[in-house]
Design an enzyme around this catalytic site. Structure first.
Site, PDB file in Angstrom:
ATOM      1  N   LYS A  90      34.428  39.987  47.927  1.00 16.55           N
ATOM      2  CA  LYS A  90      33.182  40.769  47.905  1.00 16.55           C
ATOM      3  C   LYS A  90      31.937  39.904  48.052  1.00 16.55           C
ATOM      4  O   LYS A  90      30.921  40.362  48.555  1.00 16.55           O
ATOM      5  CB  LYS A  90      33.099  41.593  46.627  1.00 16.55           C
ATOM      6  N   GLU A 112      25.890  50.017  43.551  1.00 18.65           N
ATOM      7  CA  GLU A 112      26.718  50.868  42.714  1.00 18.65           C
ATOM      8  C   GLU A 112      28.003  50.109  42.431  1.00 18.65           C
ATOM      9  O   GLU A 112      28.406  49.255  43.223  1.00 18.65           O
ATOM     10  CB  GLU A 112      27.015  52.179  43.428  1.00 18.65           C
ATOM     11  N   SER A 378      43.008  39.245  48.417  1.00 22.86           N
ATOM     12  CA  SER A 378      41.560  39.525  48.339  1.00 22.86           C
ATOM     13  C   SER A 378      40.899  39.067  47.042  1.00 22.86           C
ATOM     14  O   SER A 378      39.683  38.874  47.014  1.00 22.86           O
ATOM     15  CB  SER A 378      41.314  41.014  48.541  1.00 22.86           C
TER      16      SER A 378
HETATM   17  C1  LIG Z   1      36.969  45.704  45.506  1.00 22.76           C
HETATM   18  C2  LIG Z   1      38.233  45.036  45.798  1.00 22.76           C
HETATM   19  C3  LIG Z   1      39.127  45.528  46.780  1.00 22.76           C
HETATM   20  C4  LIG Z   1      38.909  46.817  47.507  1.00 22.76           C
HETATM   21  O1  LIG Z   1      37.817  46.857  48.352  1.00 22.76           O
HETATM   22  P1  LIG Z   1      37.971  46.817  49.945  1.00 22.76           P
HETATM   23  O2  LIG Z   1      36.621  47.204  50.408  1.00 22.76           O
HETATM   24  O3  LIG Z   1      39.026  47.804  50.320  1.00 22.76           O
HETATM   25  O4  LIG Z   1      38.346  45.442  50.308  1.00 22.76           O
HETATM   26  C5  LIG Z   1      40.261  44.792  47.063  1.00 22.76           C
HETATM   27  N1  LIG Z   1      40.545  43.657  46.415  1.00 22.76           N
HETATM   28  C6  LIG Z   1      39.726  43.151  45.460  1.00 22.76           C
HETATM   29  C7  LIG Z   1      40.111  41.882  44.789  1.00 22.76           C
HETATM   30  C8  LIG Z   1      38.557  43.826  45.119  1.00 22.76           C
HETATM   31  O5  LIG Z   1      37.764  43.310  44.167  1.00 22.76           O
END
Ligand SMILES: *Cc1c(COP(=O)(O)O)cnc(C)c1O
Length: 392
Positions: A90, A112, A378
């Site tokens: 993010k 948000e 992610s």
């Molecule tokens: C917020 C988040 C997501 C989901 O958001 P996307 O916009 O679908 O990427 C996925 N993995 C992590 C670690 C997150 O913090």
């Protein structure tokens, strides 16, 4: 294959700008400056400076030897977004948009947040650039995510509790839009995923595409060829689209994994691409979870980051054109994958990418040993330890 959206922000029938008249000006202003800056060398240089020196890019593309051995099929690589500053992808988008806000001469950022992860990323970027930051958060979510509320406060942001509706993310988004309408001259709305009205889905995609650009270069170096599969979890869809997009024109298969929660049949899930229908939510036309009256349905996932009733319009477009395939993993499967990665590789993943990892059980075994899969890891799992501990 043309790269969308078109000039009106459409990915075929998805996307667009479904907002009150008063916001059209702000969106048009954003489109104009963004179209200019995205080709601007100075801007790109400044952005990459912060991504590198502050956020820790490039992140490694790690060959998961032990996991590959355990599953006994395709060679598995992990794109290590968990190693970014603040522990997830993010921050790539938050830094990009905060820099955009600076260029727009807007000193106030609003955002948000559901689980608080995007709020923390936005508060971090605001602190970095000396901007004021206010984050809307449902009162229910604030209770569940007290530590992230505290983090945002430490970073100098204020958190505004939202008491409307179910007191969760979708209500917080409505409040943020209301604030933006009232303060649009001084304020940038830092949206956290590739959702919302045009130009947000493309802005967020472009800022997150650093994931796929790096991965492309790294896999070519390691393997001398492109991968066969890209695998990522899909909440709003930003980490997935960031990994996929730079491979759009290549012969590489894209697979997005949504949260099946307690099971698709229970209704307790968060899988709009799998069993949602097309509608309008938060300014964009896309698949979403709604009842027969068009009321947004409640969602459920063990991972807070996947707990959103909509999805980015570009994913809806990928689904309908067949460019990507969207599958699901349940809470239970994600938890099992969480433990497997922790034990086999010494990497504790966030519960969101654990959904993508869970699908490896199907995919890696099905495909032969000569195939290559890249999974977007992610985020890291520290934030989820309490949830996992209580499940034991
Ligand atoms: C917020 C988040 C997501 C989901 O958001 P996307 O916009 O679908 O990427 C996925 N993995 C992590 C670690 C997150 O913090």
């Amino acid at each position: 294959m043309k790269i969308l959206p078109d000039s009106r922000g459409y990915f075929n029938e998805f996307g667009g700008k479904y907002v009150p008249e008063t916001l059209m000006f702000a969106l048009d202003e954003l489109i104009e400056i963004y179209n200019k800056l995205k080709h601007d060398r100075e801007f790109k240089k400044e952005l990459y400076y912060y991504l590198k020196q502050y956020a820790g890019r490039p992140t490694p593309l790690y060959f998961a030897r032990e996991l590959t051995k355990k599953l006994g099929g395709a060679r598995i690589y992990l794109k290590r977004e968990d190693l970014c500053h603040t522990g997830a992808h993010k921050i790539n988008n938050a830094i990009g948009q905060a820099l955009l806000a600076k260029k727009l001469k807007k000193g106030r950022i609003i955002a948000e947040t559901g689980a608080g992860q995007h709020g923390v990323a936005a508060a971090t970027a605001a602190a970095l650039f000396g901007m004021k930051c206010e984050v809307y958060m449902g009162r229910e979510d604030m209770k569940r995510q007290a530590l992230n509320v505290y983090r945002m406060k430490l970073l100098g942001a204020s958190v505004i509790p939202v008491d409307s509706g179910t007191r969760t993310l979708k209500d917080a988004i409505n409040e943020t839009i209301r604030d933006w309408v009232a303060n649009v001259k001084t304020t940038h709305y830092l949206l956290g995923s590739c959702v919302g009205p045009h130009p947000y889905p493309s802005i967020v995609r472009d800022f997150q595409s650093v994931i796929g650009r790096e991965a492309r270069e790294q896999v070519l170096k390691a393997e001398g060829r492109l991968p066969d599969y890209l695998l990522a979890c899909v909440g709003g869809g930003s980490n997935a689209i960031g990994l996929f997009h730079p491979f759009y024109k290549d012969k590489v298969k894209f697979i997005g994994v949504e949260a099946a929660g307690r099971g698709l049949k229970t209704g307790m899930h968060s899988a709009p691409l799998n069993i949602g229908s097309v509608g309008i939510l938060h300014g964009t036309r896309s698949y979403l979870m709604q009842d027969s009256n068009g009321q947004v349905r409640e969602t459920h996932s063990v991972s807070a980051g996947l707990d959103y009733p909509g999805v980015g319009p570009e994913h809806s477009y990928y689904k309908n054109t067949g460019r990507a395939e969207y599958v699901t993993a349940t809470d239970r499967e994600a938890l099992a994958a969480f433990h497997t990665l922790s034990e086999t590789e010494g990497i504790i993943p966030a519960l969101e990418p654990a959904h993508a990892l869970a699908y490896l059980n199907t995919l890696a075994k099905k495909t032969g040993k000569n195939k290559i899969i890249i999974v977007c890891l992610s985020g890291r799992g520290d934030k989820d330890l309490d949830i996992v501990r209580k499940k034991k």
